[in-house]
Design an enzyme around this catalytic site. Structure first.
Site, PDB file in Angstrom:
ATOM      1  N   HIS A  66     -20.396   4.439   4.855  1.00 15.56           N
ATOM      2  CA  HIS A  66     -19.528   3.473   5.541  1.00 15.56           C
ATOM      3  C   HIS A  66     -19.996   2.041   5.267  1.00 15.56           C
ATOM      4  CE1 HIS A  66     -16.967   2.056   8.942  1.00 15.56           C
ATOM      5  NE2 HIS A  66     -17.898   1.109   8.993  1.00 15.56           N
ATOM      6  N   GLU A  67     -21.271   1.802   5.522  1.00 13.60           N
ATOM      7  CA  GLU A  67     -21.785   0.448   5.363  1.00 13.60           C
ATOM      8  C   GLU A  67     -21.821   0.019   3.893  1.00 13.60           C
ATOM      9  OE1 GLU A  67     -21.937  -1.297   7.862  1.00 13.60           O
ATOM     10  OE2 GLU A  67     -22.066   0.166   9.476  1.00 13.60           O
TER      11      GLU A  67
ATOM     12  N   HIS B 201     -18.588  -1.500   2.886  1.00  8.40           N
ATOM     13  CA  HIS B 201     -18.522  -2.920   3.237  1.00  8.40           C
ATOM     14  C   HIS B 201     -19.272  -3.769   2.219  1.00  8.40           C
ATOM     15  CE1 HIS B 201     -16.617  -2.222   7.051  1.00  8.40           C
ATOM     16  NE2 HIS B 201     -17.659  -1.648   7.623  1.00  8.40           N
TER      17      HIS B 201
END
Length: 382
Positions: free
Chosen positions: A32-33, A36
């Protein structure tokens, strides 16, 4: 102590659940990170911190871009901090972008569309992870395919009331093709007490019948129960059962269907909960997730990988909810900014984030309260 006296749960048993849970969550959070981070770098944003976990740092290092990659003591999530962020929730710093010189690495001075792309990349990375896992499983491991042929019809069941008979093959439910018995189970379990239109094949003749799955409570193996729909049929002993490996195109299509099933069933449950047709006692917290991960890991690596995919979709979806502090809340602010021509004021953003934080904490407390209630039921029952 070897035993938690109030629940009589051995420490070793807790580790069986805690280790897979932390491993699964770490993988999901990292993906997820990293979503980003990758899009942020494409947009020229300076990434200052990439953290797995919260609290004090255990270990870390700086990469060639100057990003601090670190592992922290509380392994219940993670965050990325960009230049210009005031905190891990990516709120703008005290120095507003309008009042400081332009900094090409400052996230909050980027165009709205770039900030939105960076934010949405995290949940999309979660969906992509699940999609790849599902597709790879269908291609290289395969799945057991059981023909959707009715075996026995339980006396007094919804199926008997609808007129289903042994030997019937269920072709469609509400216009959706049913290719395997598992498709039938999924279509029915999420729609208790809702009328369904079934297309069946009976001895070579096709016909439509209406059936309303009965509401049934099943033990969740955790001291509680979950509510599902049931027709009251079993698969036929004559049904063909094969382990089928899918080709790339079909595997991708099936992966999309599996991902969409998780999304649609979650949204359907939340919709019922909001309208009062479903209770909040079905919500689970970290303990429920840990148990699911531990149970899956005990069944083997493929089941564990599968639960990672399931949780990845769920976490990606939750992050898209329009709640300030979550990615979806940021997207709402960016949409507002795009329409208005300037961002919301600092007071509006501050109070919105406080409200969003309160909502997230409230949901976590409800889930944890349900978990503790199930643990207590197990202890009393045991």
């Amino acid at each position: 102590m070897e035993v938690l006296s109030f629940l009589s749960v051995p420490i070793t048993s807790l580790l069986v659940y805690a280790v897979p849970f932390i491993a699964a969550l770490t993988i999901i959070v990292f993906i997820h990170e990293y979503g980003h981070v990758q899009v942020a770098r494409w947009c020229g944003v300076t990434v200052e911190v990439f953290s797995i976990g919260f609290g004090r740092e255990i270990t870390g290092w700086n990469d060639r871009h100057g990003t601090r990659w670190k592992l922290c003591w509380i392994p219940l999530g993670g965050y990325v901090k960009f230049r210009g962020d005031a905190n891990a929730a990516s709120q703008p710093g005290a120095a507003d972008a309008e009042n400081v010189p332009y900094d090409p690495g400052n996230f909050h001075q980027k165009p709205v569309w770039q900030r939105a792309a960076v934010v949405v990349a995290g949940p999309l990375a979660n969906f992509l992870l699940a999609f790849v896992i599902f597709a790879a499983t269908f291609m290289f491991v395969g799945e057991p395919v059981i023909e959707p042929r009715v075996g026995e019809v339980t006396k007094g069941s919804a199926a008997e009331r609808a007129g289903l008979q042994a030997g019937d093959i269920i072709l469609q439910i509400d216009g959706q093709a049913i290719e395997r018995f598992g498709d039938l189970q999924k279509a029915v379990m999420m729609r208790p007490e809702e009328q369904l239109v079934l297309m069946i094949d009976r001895a070579g003749s096709q016909m439509l019948i209406n059936a309303t799955p009965a509401l049934h409570e099943e033990p969740d193996g955790f001291g509680g129960k979950y509510r599902i729909g049931r027709l009251g049929i079993t698969s036929s002993a004559k049904a063909a059962i094969v382990t089928k490996r899918l080709g790339p195109v079909e595997a991708v299509a099936r992966s999309g269907k599996e991902t969409w099933f998780i999304v649609s069933s979650t949204m359907r449950y939340l919709g019922k909960m909001v309208t009062g047709r479903e209770k909040t006692d079905q919500l689970g917290g970290p303990i429920s997730i840990a148990k699911a991960a531990g149970d899956a890991a005990s069944l083997g690596p493929f089941q564990f990988i599968w639960i990672i995919a399931f949780l990845s979709v769920s976490i990606g979806l939750i992050n898209l909810f329009p709640i300030p502090m979550l990615d979806g809340g940021h997207l709402v602010f960016y949409g507002f900014e795009a329409l208005r021509g300037k961002p919301a004021g600092p007071n509006v953003q501050e109070w919105s984030f406080r409200i969003g934080f309160s909502l997230v904490i409230m949901l976590m407390l409800v889930g944890t309260w349900n978990d503790l209630g199930r643990l207590l039921n197990m202890a009393i029952g045991g």
